[in-house]
Write an enzyme that holds these catalytic residues in place. Sequence first.
Site, mmCIF file in Angstrom:
data_model
loop_
_atom_site.group_PDB
_atom_site.id
_atom_site.type_symbol
_atom_site.label_atom_id
_atom_site.label_comp_id
_atom_site.label_asym_id
_atom_site.label_seq_id
_atom_site.Cartn_x
_atom_site.Cartn_y
_atom_site.Cartn_z
ATOM 1 N N VAL A 17 1.766 4.476 -4.415
ATOM 2 C CA VAL A 17 1.937 4.894 -3.021
ATOM 3 C C VAL A 17 1.331 3.830 -2.096
ATOM 4 C CG1 VAL A 17 1.950 7.378 -3.506
ATOM 5 C CG2 VAL A 17 -0.238 6.194 -3.119
ATOM 6 N N CYS A 18 1.554 3.981 -0.807
ATOM 7 C CA CYS A 18 0.967 3.078 0.181
ATOM 8 C C CYS A 18 -0.556 3.241 0.167
ATOM 9 C CB CYS A 18 1.479 3.391 1.585
ATOM 10 S SG CYS A 18 3.218 2.990 1.769
ATOM 11 N N PRO A 19 -1.343 2.208 0.358
ATOM 12 C CA PRO A 19 -0.874 0.835 0.629
ATOM 13 C C PRO A 19 -0.681 -0.005 -0.639
ATOM 14 C CG PRO A 19 -3.254 0.871 0.822
ATOM 15 C CD PRO A 19 -2.829 2.273 0.418
ATOM 16 N N TYR A 20 -0.857 0.625 -1.828
ATOM 17 C CA TYR A 20 -0.858 -0.188 -3.045
ATOM 18 C C TYR A 20 0.508 -0.767 -3.379
ATOM 19 C CZ TYR A 20 -5.439 1.676 -3.016
ATOM 20 O OH TYR A 20 -6.698 1.986 -2.589
#
Lengths: 82, 281
Positions: A17-20
Amino acid sequence: MAGKNTVDKSLDLKNEVCPYTFVKSKLALEELDPGQVLEVHLGNSESASNVPRSIDLEGHEVLSVDRPETSHWVVTVRRSQQ
Amino acid sequence: MALTEDQIIRYSRHILLKGVGGVGQEKLLGSRVLVVGAGGLGSPVSLYLAASGVGTIGVVDADEVDLSNLQRQIVHDTDDVGRAKVESAAERIAEINSDVRVEKHPYRLNAENALDLVNQYDFIVEGTDNFPTKFLVNDACVFAGKAFSIGGILRFQGSTMTHVGSSACYRCVFRQPPPKDAVPTCSQAGVFGAVAGMLGTVQAAETVKYLLGLGELLTDRVLSFDALTMEWRRVEIKRDPNCPICGENPSITELVEAEQATCAWQPSGAREEAQTVQTGV
């Protein structure tokens, strides 16, 4: 358009998921040579809208954003010359 | 060196930044910074450098933690009173980030050891409570060609400057330590705890910016802060061709230690605006 580009590296971030999603896309782009192409597979709409925008802001060229399935996006990016 | 999954998460907010990225983070992990003084300024400096993942932090301080330090020296805890400051700081740094290696130097920086010590590091951060050490760090770094940040705080004010390459050095602005009797002592003067955080954090930011080659540094400038008015001032300074150490005909050709004058804050003859690159207390 993406079909014309040889993909140098493909990254499966469908479970991220964000930010990964962007963090890992950025790290992968750093590993490529300028001009090489990265393909990123994403599994949620938030990442599908954020990742191309962030990649663009970093100065890389977003070649295409495809959606082969309802919950599967493919972003193709060419690493910047810097 | 590839970042581990944990490191990617730990440093993700750095990696996200344009100009940092994984490349920059790996550079930080491979960097060596010397923190001179584990006190008011050295505390936030070492805490932020540790959290940022600066791979090796050298801490030089001869003192033990005193109860009166804890009002501002946030790297130390109440349980640390009586312990060597380098031990206490090293323990705290390890708790924050096990990626960081601490090199403990539990002695005073002096004319004999300064050059050798600064030569072992990429950047030097000075935040001590005395002028002789500020001049010693300046002189050793000028001789070694090392970039450094000097900071000082007293009462409600503080200031800091950065030196890199051919920018103005500390002696270009302040010729020599003020006379011993011209300066108030720590206990007479007092220091507002949070000012240490304001200035030390600026020094930590300068350090990381230097290591990563980011933005503009406080070179040829003195940045001053007053907590009572919450005003920051930036004063331009210039390299002095007559500077006794970095000038055209330097008169200082080897390291000498000036007489100890603790908590000095008013260098005689210094410019009014710049005179608060004072003590680290």
